[in-house]
Design a protein around this motif. Sequence first.
Motif, PDB file in Angstrom:
ATOM      1  N   LEU A  70       4.108 -59.486  86.073  1.00  5.97           N
ATOM      2  CA  LEU A  70       2.651 -59.399  86.213  1.00  5.97           C
ATOM      3  C   LEU A  70       2.130 -60.301  87.313  1.00  5.97           C
ATOM      4  O   LEU A  70       0.941 -60.551  87.415  1.00  5.97           O
ATOM      5  CB  LEU A  70       1.973 -59.741  84.885  1.00  5.97           C
ATOM      6  N   ILE A  72       1.776 -60.838  91.360  1.00  2.06           N
ATOM      7  CA  ILE A  72       1.871 -60.079  92.609  1.00  2.06           C
ATOM      8  C   ILE A  72       2.693 -60.882  93.603  1.00  2.06           C
ATOM      9  O   ILE A  72       2.443 -62.070  93.806  1.00  2.06           O
ATOM     10  CB  ILE A  72       0.482 -59.804  93.204  1.00  2.06           C
ATOM     11  N   ARG A  95       3.876 -55.336  99.163  1.00  7.09           N
ATOM     12  CA  ARG A  95       3.193 -56.206  98.222  1.00  7.09           C
ATOM     13  C   ARG A  95       3.223 -55.521  96.860  1.00  7.09           C
ATOM     14  O   ARG A  95       2.550 -54.518  96.648  1.00  7.09           O
ATOM     15  CB  ARG A  95       1.746 -56.399  98.694  1.00  7.09           C
ATOM     16  N   LEU A  97       4.632 -55.840  92.379  1.00  9.81           N
ATOM     17  CA  LEU A  97       4.787 -56.727  91.235  1.00  9.81           C
ATOM     18  C   LEU A  97       6.242 -57.047  90.918  1.00  9.81           C
ATOM     19  O   LEU A  97       6.541 -58.094  90.376  1.00  9.81           O
ATOM     20  CB  LEU A  97       4.126 -56.106  89.997  1.00  9.81           C
ATOM     21  N   LEU A 142      -4.198 -58.525 103.461  1.00  8.89           N
ATOM     22  CA  LEU A 142      -4.465 -58.604 102.024  1.00  8.89           C
ATOM     23  C   LEU A 142      -4.345 -60.020 101.504  1.00  8.89           C
ATOM     24  O   LEU A 142      -4.606 -60.272 100.329  1.00  8.89           O
ATOM     25  CB  LEU A 142      -3.495 -57.700 101.263  1.00  8.89           C
ATOM     26  N   LEU A 147     -10.684 -62.280  99.342  1.00  9.49           N
ATOM     27  CA  LEU A 147     -10.714 -60.917  99.874  1.00  9.49           C
ATOM     28  C   LEU A 147     -11.675 -60.071  99.065  1.00  9.49           C
ATOM     29  O   LEU A 147     -11.640 -60.085  97.838  1.00  9.49           O
ATOM     30  CB  LEU A 147      -9.312 -60.322  99.786  1.00  9.49           C
ATOM     31  N   PHE A 149     -13.782 -56.031  99.400  1.00 13.58           N
ATOM     32  CA  PHE A 149     -14.098 -54.851 100.184  1.00 13.58           C
ATOM     33  C   PHE A 149     -14.717 -53.813  99.273  1.00 13.58           C
ATOM     34  O   PHE A 149     -14.445 -53.777  98.084  1.00 13.58           O
ATOM     35  CB  PHE A 149     -12.839 -54.295 100.867  1.00 13.58           C
ATOM     36  N   LEU A 151     -15.502 -49.734  98.096  1.00 13.56           N
ATOM     37  CA  LEU A 151     -14.767 -48.470  98.079  1.00 13.56           C
ATOM     38  C   LEU A 151     -15.737 -47.439  98.626  1.00 13.56           C
ATOM     39  O   LEU A 151     -16.507 -46.840  97.879  1.00 13.56           O
ATOM     40  CB  LEU A 151     -14.335 -48.133  96.643  1.00 13.56           C
ATOM     41  N   ARG A 154     -16.250 -42.303  97.985  1.00  9.54           N
ATOM     42  CA  ARG A 154     -15.630 -41.962  96.707  1.00  9.54           C
ATOM     43  C   ARG A 154     -15.645 -40.454  96.519  1.00  9.54           C
ATOM     44  O   ARG A 154     -16.683 -39.863  96.319  1.00  9.54           O
ATOM     45  CB  ARG A 154     -16.402 -42.615  95.561  1.00  9.54           C
TER      46      ARG A 154
ATOM     47  N   ASP B  32      -6.610 -59.850  90.375  1.00  6.25           N
ATOM     48  CA  ASP B  32      -6.076 -60.026  91.722  1.00  6.25           C
ATOM     49  C   ASP B  32      -5.969 -58.650  92.378  1.00  6.25           C
ATOM     50  O   ASP B  32      -5.870 -57.641  91.681  1.00  6.25           O
ATOM     51  CB  ASP B  32      -4.691 -60.703  91.666  1.00  6.25           C
ATOM     52  N   ILE B  33      -5.995 -58.647  93.705  1.00  4.55           N
ATOM     53  CA  ILE B  33      -5.915 -57.380  94.431  1.00  4.55           C
ATOM     54  C   ILE B  33      -4.492 -57.220  94.942  1.00  4.55           C
ATOM     55  O   ILE B  33      -3.961 -58.114  95.612  1.00  4.55           O
ATOM     56  CB  ILE B  33      -6.915 -57.368  95.604  1.00  4.55           C
ATOM     57  N   ILE B  34      -3.855 -56.098  94.616  1.00  2.00           N
ATOM     58  CA  ILE B  34      -2.484 -55.886  95.082  1.00  2.00           C
ATOM     59  C   ILE B  34      -2.516 -55.354  96.508  1.00  2.00           C
ATOM     60  O   ILE B  34      -1.950 -55.944  97.415  1.00  2.00           O
ATOM     61  CB  ILE B  34      -1.707 -54.928  94.159  1.00  2.00           C
ATOM     62  N   ASP B  35      -3.151 -54.196  96.702  1.00  2.70           N
ATOM     63  CA  ASP B  35      -3.340 -53.717  98.070  1.00  2.70           C
ATOM     64  C   ASP B  35      -4.587 -52.825  98.104  1.00  2.70           C
ATOM     65  O   ASP B  35      -5.399 -52.920  97.188  1.00  2.70           O
ATOM     66  CB  ASP B  35      -2.087 -52.999  98.599  1.00  2.70           C
ATOM     67  N   ARG B  38      -4.598 -50.620  94.734  1.00  2.00           N
ATOM     68  CA  ARG B  38      -4.408 -51.081  93.364  1.00  2.00           C
ATOM     69  C   ARG B  38      -4.897 -52.503  93.163  1.00  2.00           C
ATOM     70  O   ARG B  38      -4.925 -53.301  94.085  1.00  2.00           O
ATOM     71  CB  ARG B  38      -2.920 -51.076  93.001  1.00  2.00           C
ATOM     72  N   LEU B  40      -4.685 -55.803  90.097  1.00  2.26           N
ATOM     73  CA  LEU B  40      -4.152 -56.302  88.827  1.00  2.26           C
ATOM     74  C   LEU B  40      -5.345 -56.516  87.919  1.00  2.26           C
ATOM     75  O   LEU B  40      -6.251 -57.267  88.246  1.00  2.26           O
ATOM     76  CB  LEU B  40      -3.394 -57.614  89.057  1.00  2.26           C
ATOM     77  N   ARG B  50      -2.791 -56.479  80.558  1.00  4.01           N
ATOM     78  CA  ARG B  50      -2.758 -56.841  81.975  1.00  4.01           C
ATOM     79  C   ARG B  50      -1.787 -55.906  82.684  1.00  4.01           C
ATOM     80  O   ARG B  50      -0.633 -55.800  82.322  1.00  4.01           O
ATOM     81  CB  ARG B  50      -2.266 -58.279  82.069  1.00  4.01           C
ATOM     82  N   HIS B  51      -2.274 -55.186  83.700  1.00  7.20           N
ATOM     83  CA  HIS B  51      -1.389 -54.276  84.410  1.00  7.20           C
ATOM     84  C   HIS B  51      -2.003 -53.915  85.756  1.00  7.20           C
ATOM     85  O   HIS B  51      -3.155 -54.212  86.011  1.00  7.20           O
ATOM     86  CB  HIS B  51      -1.162 -53.008  83.586  1.00  7.20           C
ATOM     87  N   PHE B  55      -7.402 -47.925  92.132  1.00 10.20           N
ATOM     88  CA  PHE B  55      -8.861 -47.858  92.256  1.00 10.20           C
ATOM     89  C   PHE B  55      -9.399 -46.472  91.968  1.00 10.20           C
ATOM     90  O   PHE B  55     -10.526 -46.316  91.529  1.00 10.20           O
ATOM     91  CB  PHE B  55      -9.313 -48.296  93.646  1.00 10.20           C
ATOM     92  N   LEU B  58     -10.544 -46.000  88.356  1.00  6.69           N
ATOM     93  CA  LEU B  58     -11.550 -46.855  87.744  1.00  6.69           C
ATOM     94  C   LEU B  58     -12.836 -46.802  88.562  1.00  6.69           C
ATOM     95  O   LEU B  58     -12.867 -46.269  89.661  1.00  6.69           O
ATOM     96  CB  LEU B  58     -11.047 -48.302  87.617  1.00  6.69           C
TER      97      LEU B  58
END
Lengths: 172, 139
Positions: A70, A72, A95, A97, A142, A147, A149, A151, A154, B32-35, B38, B40, B50-51, B55, B58
């Motif tokens: 869990l 990153i 990047r 998990l 990233l 950070l 941003f 969306l 949509r 947290d932001i993965i990329d 996605r 976390l 937690r997973h 985007f 959601l």
Amino acid sequence: MGRLHEYQVVGRKLPSAKVPVPRLYRMRLFAPNEVVAKSRFWYFLKKLKKVKKAAGELVSINEIFEKRPLQIKNYGIWLRYDSRSGTHNMYKEYRELTRTDAVEACYQDMSSRHRARFSSIQIIRVGELKTATVRRPYIKQLLTPALKFPLPHRVARGTKSTFLGKRPSTFY
Amino acid sequence: MVKGAFKRLVEVGRVVFINYGDDTGKLAVIVDIIDHNRALVDGPTTGVARHSHPFKRLTLTDHVIEKFPRGAGSSIVKKFFENQKILNKWHNTAWAKKLDNRKKRAALTDFDRFKLLKLKKQRRYILQKEVAVLKKAKA
């Protein structure tokens, strides 16, 4: 979870009169299952040492699980792949998990960008990177602190009906 | 281009509404932001494990948890979520009320629908009486 698993495979040459206790060789591999892991183990070992499956034996095969699934992490993957006209080394960053997620992303990436299949790719090394050692700009962007941003556009995927009273909005 | 036209941003601490998957309809926090696809996501108060969550599955809400530490553990998420009373704020929004109404409507029994019919008729009667009076007055 995911298509690939990481295995630790240990094997050795069969004991003989000359060498009653042969050396053990250990590999960390990414494969979809144990069968493929064992197969790839012999594939690599043959390239490195003078031993083949018929003259050797597998000592153990264990699955390696991600210690912190869990958290990153930034992974750097060093690989070697055969293109249509030659074989090349590459370094890619992901990047993800888990290590297996990163390697899976790498295989997908290689197949889409370079049409390289599983059999033509050899993963040399998968390493966790510290923020300072990240080389690629698409990962660096990233890692900027705080950070954030939006969306922007949509797209509503799959409306429940063919006809709508109002045009769907792309602003959220 | 209007700067700041996008009010809802993907950021650490943003409260999100999960649209699809096992946790549909629940709130969670971006830990947290993965990329760019996605994040976390974690929601100990609302029952979201937690997973990593894409985007596309959601929706961002207007609520943000202030001063949320990036990558914080589940217990910290719970503390911040409850201290800043996010669930209360959420239940007061028109969005949440609409969802609630939809659930109520879907759970109506035939008798409830009958009662609703009767109540609507009563309201219509009162309204139409007034409308008739106003129309006559205008004519």
